[in-house]
Design an enzyme around this catalytic site. Structure first.
Site, PDB file in Angstrom:
ATOM      1  CE  LYS A  72      -0.657   0.024   4.965  1.00  0.00           C
ATOM      2  NZ  LYS A  72      -0.128   1.354   5.133  1.00  0.00           N
ATOM      3  CB  THR A  73       4.060   2.274   1.804  1.00  0.00           C
ATOM      4  OG1 THR A  73       3.674   2.008   2.806  1.00  0.00           O
ATOM      5  CG2 THR A  73       4.730   3.616   1.676  1.00  0.00           C
TER       6      THR A  73
ATOM      7  CG  ASP B  11      -1.115   4.691   5.120  1.00  0.00           C
ATOM      8  OD1 ASP B  11      -1.898   3.645   4.538  1.00  0.00           O
ATOM      9  OD2 ASP B  11       0.184   4.336   5.384  1.00  0.00           O
ATOM     10  CD  GLU B  12      -2.316   1.789   8.263  1.00  0.00           C
ATOM     11  OE1 GLU B  12      -3.242   1.099   8.522  1.00  0.00           O
ATOM     12  OE2 GLU B  12      -1.185   1.340   8.360  1.00  0.00           O
TER      13      GLU B  12
ATOM     14  CD  GLN C 205      -3.551  -4.712   8.609  1.00  0.00           C
ATOM     15  OE1 GLN C 205      -2.751  -4.736   9.311  1.00  0.00           O
ATOM     16  NE2 GLN C 205      -3.544  -4.800   7.405  1.00  0.00           N
TER      17      GLN C 205
ATOM     18  NE  ARG D 254       1.027  -7.265  11.129  1.00  0.00           N
ATOM     19  CZ  ARG D 254       0.905  -6.618  10.373  1.00  0.00           C
ATOM     20  NH1 ARG D 254       1.629  -5.584   9.745  1.00  0.00           N
ATOM     21  NH2 ARG D 254      -0.391  -6.754   9.508  1.00  0.00           N
TER      22      ARG D 254
END
Length: 759
Positions: A30-31, A217-218, A248, A618
């Site tokens: 995504k980044t 973002d997020e 998330q 993770r």
């Protein structure tokens, strides 16, 4: 720029105008999508960087975003605003705070400061017993109200029970103290910009004109105030590009509203949706397990992670006797993996848990073993006592009206000024309508204060006044901070504390080094810093103001050093956005994970399951899960039940283990409700059970101890080794073992007298 993107990533990047939700699964890049889109807007569509606003949740992420865009463009995106919601809010307030009654040099109160302030209001102004009326709970209620954009007057009108009524009284006084001190708390950095945009049409028009493209973002972590801020800024042009993952969303307890992402297509006309489902981080086994877990949730938009990575190792699920046994097994497993693979170091391992209290047993086990570790989310650098003391001096120099900073340092180091003197000083200051610092400078006029205390107060006032004048004349920030530490006696007081004081002095040296870094940026006319100074208006800002704002906005995770050669210990909340080759998730017991209070609240239980999903995703190469049969709670051991979340794991993806203590002293382990991903024949299930270690291998007699591939065992003749292969069923299980000294041997498990080592 975009030729290496997968089709879904490319679709998101090439989207030009109108609202778009990118539903980005864990590890889906995504980044990369966000930064490539920014560069694409500039290069392909001719959008000026100053027309772009990029919002994220950590300073580290914001810095990485700017660095990546700079690399893609081959130049700095000068004029682009990129930062956290709180940092961008503070930046907006630097220019327009005077409209609300604050000056551009306002202070920012962190959580520790605000809790102290609320405690004082509860005890001194409201006359309440802090043991009955918990200041932290009152502070939490005020914070919650702010995040919902509920002001003091509205909160008082809606208050129903005695607690809410006391919160309403504290809320009014709390805001008054902040305003008098020219200070904002963290929540204000979101709430006050919303007030500016709502109440001042010319301010809203200015920012709408400036920010033609907004990227977030997020997005799943946004709260009500952040949602309204975005709605106000983007409602005219509609160019809102948000990236997030509803699976998330784990911060509901601090105000995040999952409805913001679930309802995005309803909230913004013509909104489109792109799903990023290809994972570049984890093995397919880890992803299959995570997909099965999160599919149990009902409130989600739905996606399935996939990967081109290999299947990798199965998940290891270990049953321990108690928390100490669990911690010992984890430590031994880390040692074993590093011994087997020299390329692995301590920094490749993380142990995740639900609550901070779980770190104790883990820390003790790691200390005993001599493994280096660091607890992420422990005492932050800027929350250490000596650092907060030095910063309080700086805040008072920057803002003489800051009564809370004055209260912190008035007797630090010791000046013989007690609580009674401070109370008399405060009473006189209230009557004269002056700050406490001014009252200290005029202590000779206060009849209730006499003797040497008067001299101590006036000397303190003169010291602050001198440095405030020097700050106005441009003395280097680091030089001023070093003088303060020396002249106030802080350094000498710390030296008198002995070895611990030496460590604290080292922390002050580090603080001074940080001040020097910012001063250097200021002297070298850093473009971003100059832009921020220009936007503050005619009043301008000094390096001391910028430095105090910088340290106030640093988050826990921003201070993590990814290169530190140490095992990481952290809650799953702190692990969000991170990845590790080897991941342990400990304490998987009902009542602990998920927490007991969530059982009767479906929405909270779903958030707990999302938290578990975050923990699973993770992991890059190997995922360990563990639970204990009993755990100490409140000083007493209590029996535990394995977490209900484990029921969703397909049995063929998991290998079962038990620690030595469980195997030798406890009843044999039996799995529970773990179903295969597809229906298996009896023959397939028997083979599967032999392979995974479930049911068939675990024997009451211990004649055939349970084994799985990778188990470390000891043979009475051949010594230690690792099981390489297993075959057979029941009492005819045969094992191929790679022994450390004699090489590979094949044995019949029942007759081999094998003993498990730590597994």
């Amino acid at each position: 720029m975009i030729h290496t993107l997968n089709p879904e990533q490319r679709e998101a990047v090439e989207h030009f105008e109108g609202p778009l939700l990118v539903l980005a699964g864990a590890g889906s890049g995504k980044t990369r999508v966000l930064t490539t889109r920014i560069a694409h807007l500039v290069e392909e569509h001719g959008v000026a960087p100053e027309r772009i606003l990029a919002l994220t949740f950590t300073n580290k992420a914001a810095g990485e975003m700017r660095d990546r865009v700079r690399t893609l463009l081959g130049r700095d995106p000068q004029g682009m605003w990129a930062g956290t919601f709180h940092a961008i809010g503070a930046r907006m307030l630097r220019r327009d705070a005077p409209r609300l009654g604050w000056t551009p040099g306002f202070a920012i109160r962190d959580a520790g400061d605000t809790e102290v302030l609320v405690r004082r209001i509860v005890k001194e102004e409201l006359g309440l017993d802090p043991k009955r009326w918990n200041p932290k709970a009152i502070q939490g209620a005020i914070s919650g109200a702010k995040n919902e954009l509920v002001g003091p007057e509205e909160y008082a009108r809606l208050a129903l029970d005695p607690f809410q009524q006391k919160v309403a009284e504290a809320y009014v006084r709390y805001q008054r103290v902040l305003r008098d001190a020219n200070a904002f708390d963290f929540d204000d950095l979101l709430v006050k910009p919303v007030e500016l945009l709502r109440d001042y049409p010319e301010v809203l028009a200015r920012y709408r004109e400036r920010f033609q493209f907004i990227l977030v973002d997020e997005y799943q972590d946004t709260n009500r105030a952040q949602y309204v801020l975005l709605k106000l800024l983007a409602s005219q042009h509609g160019n809102l590009f948000v990236v997030g993952d509803d699976d998330q969303s784990i911060y509901g307890w601090r105000g995040a509203d999952i409805r913001n992402i679930l309802d995005f297509e309803k909230d913004f006309d013509r909104a489109q949706l792109v799903r990023l489902e290809q994972n570049y981080r984890s093995t397919s086994t880890i992803l299959d397990a995570a997909n099965r877990v999160i599919a149990e949730n009902l409130r989600r938009k739905g996606k399935t992670l996939r990967t081109e990575n290999a299947a990798g190792e199965r998940l290891t699920l270990t049953e321990a006797a108690d928390e100490a046994d669990e911690a010992g097994w984890i430590t031994a497993e880390i040692r074993g993996r590093m011994a087997a693979d020299p390329e692995l170091g301590p920094r490749d391992f993380v142990v995740l848990y639900r609550t901070n209290a779980q770190s104790r047993a883990l820390e003790e086990a790691l200390l005993r073993d001599g493994l280096p570790y660091r607890v992420v989310g422990g005492t932050r650098f800027y929350e250490r006592r000596e650092v907060k003391d030095a910063l309080a001096y700086l805040r008072l120099i920057a803002n003489p009206s800051d009564d809370e900073s004055f209260r912190r340092i008035v007797n630090v180091p010791k000046r013989g000024i007690g609580d009674t003197t401070v109370a008399r000083l405060a009473e006189w200051a209230t009557g004269q309508r002056v700050p406490l610092l001014t009252a200290a400078e005029r202590a000779g006029e206060i009849p209730a204060i006499r003797g040497s205390v008067t001299n101590s107060l006036t000397e303190l006032g003169a010291l602050i006044h001198k440095h405030a004048a020097l700050a106005g004349r441009g003395i280097p920030l680091d030089a001023m901070l070093r003088d303060i530490v020396r002249e106030t006696g802080l350094a000498q007081a710390l030296r008198d504390e002995g070895p611990e004081g030496d460590e604290r002095i080292a922390n002050l040296e580090e603080l001074i080094a940080g001040a020097a870094d910012l001063q250097q940026r200021f002297d070298q006319q850093d473009p971003d810093l100059l832009l921020e100074l220009e936007e503050a208006g005619d009043d301008g800002l000094r390096p001391v103001d910028l430095f105090l704002a910088h340290v106030a906005l640093i988050a826990d995770i921003d201070q993590r050093d990814p290169n530190a050669e140490a095992v990481s210990l952290m809650t799953i909340h702190n692990a969000k956005g991170l990845e590790f080759p080897m991941v342990f998730v400990a304490g998987l017991e009902d009542g602990l994970f998920p927490l007991a209070r969530t059982f009767d609240e479906p929405e909270q239980l779903e958030e707990e399951r999302r938290l578990f999903y975050v923990g699973l995703t993770r992991a890059e190469r190997k995922l360990y899960l563990s639970f204990a049969r009993r755990r100490r709670r409140g000083g007493e051991y209590m029996d535990s039940v394995p977490s209900s979340f484990l029921e969703a794991l397909p049995v063929e993806l998991v290998e079962g283990r038990r620690t030595t203590r469980v195997r030798e002293r406890e009843r044999p382990f039996r799995p529970w409700k773990m179903a295969p991903a597809r229906s298996l024949s009896r023959r397939e299930r028997i083979g599967l059970e032999a392979d995974t270690g479930y049911r068939v291998d675990y024997s009451d007699s211990q004649e055939s101890p349970s084994l799985t591939k990778g188990t470390r065992v000891r043979h009475p003749q051949f010594g230690s080794g690792i099981v390489a292969e297993l075959s057979g069923v029941g009492t005819d299980v045969r094992a191929t073992i790679d022994f450390d000294t004699v090489g590979r041997k094949r044995v019949v498990v029942k007759y081999a007298n094998l003993e498990r080592e730590w597994d």
